[in-house]
Enzyme design. Sequence first.
Site, mmCIF file in Angstrom:
data_model
loop_
_atom_site.group_PDB
_atom_site.id
_atom_site.type_symbol
_atom_site.label_atom_id
_atom_site.label_comp_id
_atom_site.label_asym_id
_atom_site.label_seq_id
_atom_site.Cartn_x
_atom_site.Cartn_y
_atom_site.Cartn_z
ATOM 1 N N GLU A 15 30.543 33.820 36.014
ATOM 2 C CA GLU A 15 31.487 34.268 37.033
ATOM 3 C C GLU A 15 32.284 35.476 36.573
ATOM 4 O OE1 GLU A 15 30.721 30.717 39.436
ATOM 5 O OE2 GLU A 15 31.123 30.846 37.291
ATOM 6 N N THR A 16 32.559 36.336 37.544
ATOM 7 C CA THR A 16 33.538 37.402 37.401
ATOM 8 C C THR A 16 34.645 37.129 38.404
ATOM 9 O OG1 THR A 16 31.887 39.033 36.681
ATOM 10 C CG2 THR A 16 33.959 39.882 37.574
#
Length: 271
Positions: free
Chosen positions: A47-48
């Site tokens: 995830e970002t």
Amino acid sequence: MRKLIMHQIDAFADKVFGGNPAAVIVLEADLPDTEMQAIAMENNLAETAFLRRIGDAWTIRWFTPVHEAAFCGHATLAAAHALVTEHGVTGELVFKTRSVGTLRVQSNGGDRYSLDVPCLMPEPLEPLPAAFELLFPEGICSSFRNFENLFVELSCAAAVTAYVPDMLRIADLAPFGLVITGVGGTTHTGEPVDFVSRYFAPAAGIPEDPVTGSTHATLVPFWSARLGRTSLSGFQASARGGRLSCQLEKERVILSGGAVTFMQAEIRLPD
């Protein structure tokens, strides 16, 4: 050329190269969804997280390499660590999400944090997916689901750690990810825990997630009911691994762990 500062942080970890890495970017103005997705794809992390301040709170959105995620715990913990250590933010951190309401993070000092997430009660999984017969030829103890994942209880912690996933068949479970869990077990360093788990989401670009906060929003009420306690310890038995201290409080789950900054980078975007 536009420039953004990004921090990569190992969440649910006490030192770098442990836990689950997430990228965190604090925005001054909104980015197009396509641009956020392109950055997440370029990062190729589970995830970002993209943050923007709104009054006394922060909006947070999470992107996998493939699509926007509805719920991510480890990147929220990472976001809190970035705000505290890199941006000098103090006090309780309040994050507004699109799908799971308000998340809160409290700094406990020493790069340790408590993450307050909604309790997502286990729901019946009926009928069982046909793929389960091939994915679990030795059978399962129980199964359940929440809004984004399917959960399977195996016979013991050893069965969870020894499980060899068939990523192609698990990808066919999309849009759901797959969580396997078992009672007891230990961390990689031999510390006893109440339950272990692993999480697979290959259709989201995450073959096996190292440590997943969001799945524990359902694992904690499940194991709390099974073990008769509201205070539990869990270990996600991925190759990197991560230990979570878990507390069930009515309609909320409190997950505690550490976070460590690995990298600061400058992103350069075309005008």
